[in-house]
Design a protein around this motif. Structure first.
Motif, PDB file in Angstrom:
ATOM      1  N   PHE A 194      48.688  35.882  15.321  1.00 52.47           N
ATOM      2  CA  PHE A 194      47.539  36.671  14.883  1.00 52.47           C
ATOM      3  C   PHE A 194      46.315  36.368  15.747  1.00 52.47           C
ATOM      4  O   PHE A 194      45.502  37.251  16.032  1.00 52.47           O
ATOM      5  CB  PHE A 194      47.222  36.392  13.417  1.00 52.47           C
ATOM      6  N   ALA A 195      46.156  35.117  16.151  1.00 48.99           N
ATOM      7  CA  ALA A 195      45.060  34.775  17.050  1.00 48.99           C
ATOM      8  C   ALA A 195      45.181  35.565  18.352  1.00 48.99           C
ATOM      9  O   ALA A 195      44.178  36.046  18.908  1.00 48.99           O
ATOM     10  CB  ALA A 195      45.059  33.273  17.341  1.00 48.99           C
ATOM     11  N   HIS A 196      46.408  35.741  18.832  1.00 46.47           N
ATOM     12  CA  HIS A 196      46.603  36.522  20.056  1.00 46.47           C
ATOM     13  C   HIS A 196      46.333  38.004  19.827  1.00 46.47           C
ATOM     14  O   HIS A 196      45.819  38.690  20.724  1.00 46.47           O
ATOM     15  CB  HIS A 196      48.021  36.311  20.591  1.00 46.47           C
ATOM     16  N   VAL A 197      46.667  38.505  18.648  1.00 50.25           N
ATOM     17  CA  VAL A 197      46.320  39.890  18.326  1.00 50.25           C
ATOM     18  C   VAL A 197      44.808  40.079  18.470  1.00 50.25           C
ATOM     19  O   VAL A 197      44.328  41.033  19.096  1.00 50.25           O
ATOM     20  CB  VAL A 197      46.770  40.259  16.891  1.00 50.25           C
ATOM     21  N   CYS A 198      44.053  39.159  17.880  1.00 55.57           N
ATOM     22  CA  CYS A 198      42.591  39.254  17.926  1.00 55.57           C
ATOM     23  C   CYS A 198      42.059  39.078  19.343  1.00 55.57           C
ATOM     24  O   CYS A 198      41.100  39.744  19.749  1.00 55.57           O
ATOM     25  CB  CYS A 198      41.966  38.215  16.998  1.00 55.57           C
ATOM     26  N   LEU A 199      42.669  38.175  20.102  1.00 62.50           N
ATOM     27  CA  LEU A 199      42.286  38.006  21.508  1.00 62.50           C
ATOM     28  C   LEU A 199      42.475  39.311  22.273  1.00 62.50           C
ATOM     29  O   LEU A 199      41.601  39.740  23.042  1.00 62.50           O
ATOM     30  CB  LEU A 199      43.126  36.910  22.158  1.00 62.50           C
ATOM     31  N   ASP A 200      43.628  39.952  22.067  1.00 63.17           N
ATOM     32  CA  ASP A 200      43.916  41.184  22.790  1.00 63.17           C
ATOM     33  C   ASP A 200      42.973  42.313  22.403  1.00 63.17           C
ATOM     34  O   ASP A 200      42.738  43.235  23.183  1.00 63.17           O
ATOM     35  CB  ASP A 200      45.366  41.607  22.542  1.00 63.17           C
ATOM     36  N   LEU A 201      42.427  42.235  21.174  1.00 62.95           N
ATOM     37  CA  LEU A 201      41.489  43.262  20.720  1.00 62.95           C
ATOM     38  C   LEU A 201      40.035  42.888  20.997  1.00 62.95           C
ATOM     39  O   LEU A 201      39.122  43.664  20.724  1.00 62.95           O
ATOM     40  CB  LEU A 201      41.670  43.512  19.224  1.00 62.95           C
ATOM     41  N   SER A 397      41.000  41.696  27.566  1.00 62.24           N
ATOM     42  CA  SER A 397      40.823  40.932  28.798  1.00 62.24           C
ATOM     43  C   SER A 397      41.120  41.784  30.033  1.00 62.24           C
ATOM     44  O   SER A 397      40.461  41.645  31.074  1.00 62.24           O
ATOM     45  CB  SER A 397      41.722  39.688  28.792  1.00 62.24           C
ATOM     46  N   ILE A 398      42.096  42.695  29.928  1.00 59.65           N
ATOM     47  CA  ILE A 398      42.400  43.578  31.055  1.00 59.65           C
ATOM     48  C   ILE A 398      41.250  44.556  31.283  1.00 59.65           C
ATOM     49  O   ILE A 398      40.874  44.846  32.427  1.00 59.65           O
ATOM     50  CB  ILE A 398      43.723  44.332  30.806  1.00 59.65           C
ATOM     51  N   VAL A 399      40.674  45.068  30.197  1.00 64.36           N
ATOM     52  CA  VAL A 399      39.510  45.961  30.329  1.00 64.36           C
ATOM     53  C   VAL A 399      38.370  45.235  31.035  1.00 64.36           C
ATOM     54  O   VAL A 399      37.690  45.805  31.902  1.00 64.36           O
ATOM     55  CB  VAL A 399      39.067  46.467  28.944  1.00 64.36           C
ATOM     56  N   ARG A 400      38.147  43.971  30.702  1.00 59.31           N
ATOM     57  CA  ARG A 400      37.083  43.208  31.356  1.00 59.31           C
ATOM     58  C   ARG A 400      37.376  43.012  32.843  1.00 59.31           C
ATOM     59  O   ARG A 400      36.480  43.072  33.682  1.00 59.31           O
ATOM     60  CB  ARG A 400      36.914  41.862  30.654  1.00 59.31           C
ATOM     61  N   ARG A 401      38.631  42.793  33.186  1.00 56.31           N
ATOM     62  CA  ARG A 401      39.002  42.661  34.597  1.00 56.31           C
ATOM     63  C   ARG A 401      38.788  43.978  35.342  1.00 56.31           C
ATOM     64  O   ARG A 401      38.308  43.983  36.491  1.00 56.31           O
ATOM     65  CB  ARG A 401      40.468  42.237  34.723  1.00 56.31           C
ATOM     66  N   LEU A 402      39.156  45.096  34.706  1.00 58.33           N
ATOM     67  CA  LEU A 402      38.932  46.410  35.323  1.00 58.33           C
ATOM     68  C   LEU A 402      37.450  46.647  35.598  1.00 58.33           C
ATOM     69  O   LEU A 402      37.056  47.111  36.676  1.00 58.33           O
ATOM     70  CB  LEU A 402      39.465  47.510  34.399  1.00 58.33           C
ATOM     71  N   THR A 403      36.633  46.322  34.604  1.00 54.56           N
ATOM     72  CA  THR A 403      35.179  46.530  34.737  1.00 54.56           C
ATOM     73  C   THR A 403      34.598  45.651  35.842  1.00 54.56           C
ATOM     74  O   THR A 403      33.773  46.110  36.642  1.00 54.56           O
ATOM     75  CB  THR A 403      34.489  46.226  33.399  1.00 54.56           C
ATOM     76  N   ALA A 404      35.032  44.394  35.891  1.00 53.66           N
ATOM     77  CA  ALA A 404      34.529  43.475  36.918  1.00 53.66           C
ATOM     78  C   ALA A 404      34.926  43.937  38.314  1.00 53.66           C
ATOM     79  O   ALA A 404      34.125  43.869  39.262  1.00 53.66           O
ATOM     80  CB  ALA A 404      35.059  42.069  36.659  1.00 53.66           C
ATOM     81  N   LEU A 405      36.162  44.422  38.450  1.00 52.16           N
ATOM     82  CA  LEU A 405      36.604  44.900  39.761  1.00 52.16           C
ATOM     83  C   LEU A 405      35.820  46.144  40.167  1.00 52.16           C
ATOM     84  O   LEU A 405      35.470  46.320  41.357  1.00 52.16           O
ATOM     85  CB  LEU A 405      38.101  45.202  39.720  1.00 52.16           C
ATOM     86  N   GLY A 406      35.506  46.992  39.185  1.00 51.99           N
ATOM     87  CA  GLY A 406      34.690  48.163  39.476  1.00 51.99           C
ATOM     88  C   GLY A 406      33.306  47.778  39.996  1.00 51.99           C
ATOM     89  O   GLY A 406      32.775  48.406  40.918  1.00 51.99           O
ATOM     90  N   ARG A 407      32.708  46.737  39.401  1.00 47.87           N
ATOM     91  CA  ARG A 407      31.391  46.270  39.871  1.00 47.87           C
ATOM     92  C   ARG A 407      31.479  45.760  41.313  1.00 47.87           C
ATOM     93  O   ARG A 407      30.569  45.985  42.116  1.00 47.87           O
ATOM     94  CB  ARG A 407      30.868  45.167  38.953  1.00 47.87           C
ATOM     95  N   GLU A 408      32.571  45.059  41.631  1.00 43.42           N
ATOM     96  CA  GLU A 408      32.719  44.559  43.007  1.00 43.42           C
ATOM     97  C   GLU A 408      32.828  45.701  44.004  1.00 43.42           C
ATOM     98  O   GLU A 408      32.318  45.612  45.126  1.00 43.42           O
ATOM     99  CB  GLU A 408      33.947  43.653  43.098  1.00 43.42           C
ATOM    100  N   ARG A 433      38.870  54.625  28.348  1.00 42.67           N
ATOM    101  CA  ARG A 433      40.002  55.071  27.521  1.00 42.67           C
ATOM    102  C   ARG A 433      40.677  53.888  26.833  1.00 42.67           C
ATOM    103  O   ARG A 433      41.074  53.969  25.670  1.00 42.67           O
ATOM    104  CB  ARG A 433      41.012  55.822  28.379  1.00 42.67           C
ATOM    105  N   ALA A 434      40.806  52.770  27.554  1.00 45.01           N
ATOM    106  CA  ALA A 434      41.461  51.586  26.981  1.00 45.01           C
ATOM    107  C   ALA A 434      40.631  50.967  25.871  1.00 45.01           C
ATOM    108  O   ALA A 434      41.170  50.282  24.991  1.00 45.01           O
ATOM    109  CB  ALA A 434      41.723  50.555  28.074  1.00 45.01           C
ATOM    110  N   SER A 435      39.315  51.180  25.892  1.00 47.06           N
ATOM    111  CA  SER A 435      38.430  50.611  24.876  1.00 47.06           C
ATOM    112  C   SER A 435      38.335  51.479  23.634  1.00 47.06           C
ATOM    113  O   SER A 435      37.659  51.116  22.665  1.00 47.06           O
ATOM    114  CB  SER A 435      37.014  50.418  25.453  1.00 47.06           C
TER     115      SER A 435
END
Length: 446
Positions: A194-201, A397-408, A433-435
């Motif tokens: 369940f902790a991982h469910v929350c992490l993924d969300l 976490s994947i959405v955050r990586r996508l956003t960071a790569l977009g900034r770069e 869309r992922a968010s």
């Protein structure tokens, strides 16, 4: 040894090695990561006063270096014998009844005392969980742990919640102490899921709550391996909330637990990634080396299923992220190699072991490695896998990586190149869309 019961088999395996019952218990405890067995309990198995459950038979098979199927067949023979045994028959050698002088104890008093004993026996027998129930819970948790990394989150959420609530309800009732221990371990694993469910969300507060309950349940079960794994989850929560020093400290604390399997490699990898984020390159590279040594010290694949295991593919993925954070052309090139290895290993894994989230992460690290080397074509080619995938499968976490790569990609070094602008727009689109709330379970995890 066809027809041999579990007790005779265990005696044969032990005496063939010249071991004592306590030696068998010690070997078992090292594998399981907690002080779960004593020499007396091994003796009970050998006398067949108790038949080891499947969970125990798996570890006993490892202790003696035999196939678990051998122990399973022997256990089935012993259970079959139990089912066919008749009750005790009085014989001519039955001891004579002892006679006592009258001491004023009346028959009614004796019968009343006997009735109270019988009542207590019925109380002991009233249990809401038996061996079969506990075995089924363990099997269900193992299945969910394995499919978690590859199946849709919505599908996993519903079943994890149902099973967790069921285990909580069982623990509120009464069962044998050993079954209580096993249920506490299952509760810990389910709260960890369940902790991982929350992490993924991206709900890090709820993830921390589940992790604390997982840690308390693991402590109640006395399971060192699970205590170490929960520290890894807490390190992840700290990392994704930007508390990198705390993430490194929690991972380092977890490495102090006496645990077997892949958990040591996981904790060292987490520590390495967090140290790299705070600029401690020396510490990060040292922890990466520790992770490699921990992997080499393992004998075969980890015993824990799915998300509780730390496969080599995931270790290479973490190494890639760490080396990118350390920086420098040499380390970036190493990161590209690690990310490619992670992708290759995940693609060659069985279906349920193909972690979708880790495949996304490895592709994004590989794309960023090409970007840091100024290779926009390589970046675009690598991102194809992510951009063609369903956004509903992407974690916070994947959405955050996508956003960071977009900034770069918006950096001045790319001078507003058409290719960089186009890639950035596509990354932003899929991140939005992922968010979307449509990708979330029907209610917030609690």
């Amino acid at each position: 040894m066809n027809g041999t019961g579990i007790g005779s088999l265990l005696v044969h395996l032990r005496t063939a090695r010249g071991w004592s019952q306590q030696r068998v218990a010690d070997e078992y405890n090292v594998l399981e990561g907690r002080h779960a067995k004593t020499g007396k309990e091994i003796g009970r198995y050998e006398r067949e006063a108790r038949i080891p459950v499947p969970y125990a038979r798996r570890y006993l098979a490892q202790v003696f270096g035999v196939e678990v199927a051998l122990l399973d067949r022997a256990a089935a023979v012993s259970k079959g014998r139990r089912g066919s045994e008749a009750g005790p028959v009085k014989g001519e050698n039955e001891p004579l009844a002892r006679s006592f002088p009258s001491s004023g104890i009346r028959g009614k008093t004796l019968s009343e005392d006997a009735a109270r004993s019988a009542e207590f026996a019925r109380f002991i027998a009233r249990r809401n969980a038996d061996e079969v129930v506990v075995e089924q819970v363990d099997a269900d948790v193992g299945r969910l742990a394995r499919t978690y990394v590859s199946h849709p989150l919505m599908e996993q959420y519903v079943e994890i919640k149902r099973l967790r609530d069921g285990v909580f309800e069982l623990l509120r009732g009464r069962q044998h102490p050993r079954q209580t221990t096993d249920l506490c371990l299952s509760a810990s694993r389910l709260c960890g899921l369940f902790a991982h469910v929350c992490l993924d969300l991206g709900d890090y507060g709820s993830a921390a709550t589940h992790a604390r309950t997982a840690r308390a349940s693991a402590a109640a079960a006395g399971h060192e391996g699970m205590l170490a794994w929960v520290r890894a989850v807490e390190s992840l929560i700290a990392y994704w909330t930007g508390q990198y020093e705390q993430a490194a400290r929690l991972a380092h604390e977890g490495r102090r637990h006496r645990a077997s399997g892949s958990i040591r490699a996981r904790l060292a990898s987490l520590e390495a990634r967090a140290l790299a984020m705070v600029g401690d390159s020396v510490g990060a590279l040292t922890a990466l080396s520790d992770a490699e040594h921990a992997r080499e010290a393992m004998s075969g694949r980890g015993e824990e299923p799915g998300i509780f295991d730390f496969p080599a593919a995931k270790q290479f993925a973490y190494a890639g992220t760490t080396l990118l954070a350390v920086g420098g052309r040499q380390h970036v090139q190493r990161a590209i190699g690690s990310a490619r290895t992670a992708i290759r290993l995940y693609r060659s894994a069985d279906g349920d072991d193909q972690s979708v989230g880790d495949l996304f992460a490895a592709h994004l690290d590989l794309a960023r490695g090409h970007l840091l080397l100024g290779d926009l074509d390589g970046t675009e080619e690598t991102l194809g896998f992510v951009l063609r995938s369903s956004p509903e499968r992407m974690s916070a976490s994947i959405v955050r990586r996508l956003t960071a790569l977009g900034r770069e990609l918006a950096g001045p070094q790319y001078g507003g190149a058409t290719q960089a602008v186009h890639l950035r727009e596509r990354l932003q689109h899929i991140a939005v869309r992922a968010s979307s709330p449509a990708a979330r379970p029907p209610e917030s995890p609690t």
